[in-house]
Design an enzyme around this catalytic site. Structure first.
Site, short mmCIF file in Angstrom:
data_model
loop_
_atom_site.label_atom_id
_atom_site.label_comp_id
_atom_site.label_asym_id
_atom_site.label_seq_id
_atom_site.Cartn_x
_atom_site.Cartn_y
_atom_site.Cartn_z
N TRP A 189 0.80 -1.22 0.00
CA TRP A 189 0.00 0.00 0.00
C TRP A 189 0.84 1.28 0.00
CZ3 TRP A 189 1.57 2.89 4.00
CH2 TRP A 189 2.12 2.22 5.11
N LYS A 218 -2.22 -8.64 -7.42
CA LYS A 218 -2.93 -8.61 -6.15
C LYS A 218 -2.36 -7.45 -5.34
CE LYS A 218 -3.66 -9.63 -1.63
NZ LYS A 218 -3.09 -8.82 -0.54
N HIS A 219 -3.18 -6.42 -5.12
CA HIS A 219 -2.75 -5.27 -4.33
C HIS A 219 -3.21 -5.42 -2.89
CE1 HIS A 219 -1.28 -2.50 -7.52
NE2 HIS A 219 -0.74 -1.89 -6.49
N GLU A 273 11.07 -8.10 -2.23
CA GLU A 273 11.56 -6.84 -1.67
C GLU A 273 10.90 -6.69 -0.31
OE1 GLU A 273 11.09 -2.11 -1.79
OE2 GLU A 273 10.98 -3.06 -3.77
N LEU A 274 11.70 -6.76 0.75
CA LEU A 274 11.16 -6.88 2.09
C LEU A 274 11.51 -5.65 2.94
CD1 LEU A 274 12.02 -10.68 2.45
CD2 LEU A 274 9.96 -9.62 1.48
N CYS A 303 9.95 2.10 1.73
CA CYS A 303 10.84 0.94 1.86
C CYS A 303 12.30 1.36 1.96
CB CYS A 303 10.67 0.01 0.65
SG CYS A 303 8.97 -0.57 0.39
#
Length: 463
Positions: free
Chosen positions: A133, A157-158, A231-232, A265
């Site tokens: 989000w 899938k958002h 990507e975490l 991020c």
């Protein structure tokens, strides 16, 4: 669980979007459509794929005002900044379209008499893109557009916080003439998403989100021998060397820490400043942060909006309280930001000094408008602290000595190291992380390699 996806706006807590969750029948139908479309899209000439992508970019950009307004209400980005994400989408997608022909071209080996040898980049099949989000368009475009250009079909899938973003992207490509079934969206809860990863047609998963979410992807895909890009989390550092341009370092690092209410991020979450500049840096940083205007995201004067939900704000409040109890000093008075109330998603920005790595605020991802500033005495001390983290997405160095900065950057454990800038993604460069910040790569020529597989052709042409 409710049969409806409900998105509550962080602006005022109102219900903004309501959608039914996809049923098992609808998921199966989407997979079937993708499987039918897959050979057709793979066989579509690259020039046509590029042309469709460019038309989709134009269709998307034409709705900038509407999309920015939706983004503002869904996740709380101040309306004065929200259009920037729409423009960023167009920039990244356009760049990938520009380089697709070269990046996806066959690799021809040197001539060998009597033989033709080449390596072709084959699409993987169906890619599942799971987007968050906080930057719902910019994170999704990193995987969706190169996947499509490479000849893959995509299921998007958002996050339940930004469901309209998936719908708008699919609408733009449909308007551009993308064949049915090539790009689809599904509104899914966590359990159904995990089951979808296990579906046979899915051959690649691109996930942006938490470390726990990345672990879920790995568990769900275990034993399937499919590829994934993750990507975490991040706890990205900045280091201000003694020779840095002080004014530039303050302005840039603080913007990197507080833009999007710190919900980035690759936002700056910890700053190390050489002792020679420390006091001046802190003074100027506090003065700059004090100018932020905390307010409703739909107010054009707002420069700092609410966090995505009240629970996120309470998490950051807890980190700050704990740090203060451990000896940190807070430099801003929350009372100067009247909307910051207990239990509210509106959170005053905060600058902390007297911090150390024994504090969660310096070691655990905050994802909010707070930054700790720690004094260091040389490059070696700064390097040790920058690398003292389970994360490694980006890091920033501020210096006027490019050679010394490059030597230092080579030892920093991060996917991207910046000099005199931060919190930016250049689509020409590989976007990747190390350690718990993830694996794989999107964007740049290298990114296409993660959305294709090599197929070798070894022909003996003379008998």
């Amino acid at each position: 669980m409710s049969k409806l996806l409900q998105t509550f706006s962080p602006i005022d807590g109102s219900l903004y979007v309501e959608r039914p969750w996809a049923t098992a029948t609808e998921v199966a139908a989407a997979l079937e459509r993708a499987e039918s479309a897959r050979p057709v899209w793979k066989g579509t000439p690259l020039a046509e794929r590029v042309a469709i992508t460019r038309r989709a970019i134009a269709a998307f950009a034409a709705r900038e005002e509407e999309l920015a307004r939706e983004l503002c209400w869904m996740m709380g980005r101040p309306i004065r900044y929200a259009p920037g994400e729409i423009r960023g989408f167009a920039e990244r997608a356009g760049y990938m379209a520009d380089i697709a022909e070269e990046a996806l071209a066959d690799i021809h080996l040197p001539d060998k008499p009597g033989f033709t040898r080449l390596i072709r980049r084959e699409p993987l099949g169906l890619a599942l893109v799971i987007a968050p989000w906080n930057y719902p368009y910019l994170t999704a475009v990193n995987a969706v557009v190169p996947a499509l250009l490479a000849g893959n079909c995509v299921l998007l899938k958002h996050s339940a916080q930004t469901p309209l973003c998936a719908e708008r992207m699919v609408e733009a490509f449909a308007e551009a003439g993308l064949p049915s079934g090539v790009l689809q969206y599904l509104h899914l809860n966590h359990g159904d998403t995990e089951r979808l990863i296990q579906a046979e047609p899915v051959r690649h998963v691109a996930f942006t989100g938490s470390v726990a979410g990345g672990a879920m992807v790995e568990r769900a895909a275990a034993g399937r021998f499919i590829s994934s890009g993750l990507e975490l989390g991040g706890k990205d550092p900045a280091y201000v060397r003694a020779d840095a341009n002080l004014g530039h370092a303050v302005e840039t690092a603080i913007d990197g820490a507080f833009f999007n209410s710190g919900q980035s991020c690759c936002g700056i979450e910890r700053i190390y400043v050489h002792a020679d500049l420390f006091d001046a840096f802190v003074e100027q940083a506090v003065a700059l942060v004090g100018q932020y205007r905390l307010g409703r995201s739909d107010d054009p004067e707002t420069t700092l909006g609410p966090l995505v939900r009240s629970e996120a704000a309470e998490f950051v409040r807890g980190q700050v309280r704990e740090a203060l109890g451990q000896g940190a000093r807070a430099h801003l008075d929350a009372a100067a930001f009247p909307l910051d109330l207990p239990g509210s998603a509106y959170l005053a920005p905060q600058v902390l000094t007297g911090v150390h790595h024994g504090m969660r605020v310096m070691s655990e991802e905050s994802f909010g408008p707070v930054v700790g500033i720690q004094k260091v005495h040389d490059d070696e001390e700064a390097l040790a602290l920058m690398n003292d983290s389970p994360y490694g997405l980006t890091a920033a160095i501020f210096s006027q000595d490019e050679a010394s900065a490059l030597a230092l950057a080579d030892r920093v454990e991060a996917g991207t190291v910046f000099l005199n800038r931060c919190d930016y993604l250049d689509p020409a460069l590989a976007w990747t992380g190390v350690k718990h910040s993830g694996r794989g790569c999107t964007l740049s020529r290298v990114g296409f390699e993660h959305l294709t597989r090599p197929k070798s052709f070894h022909f003996k042409t003379s008998l």
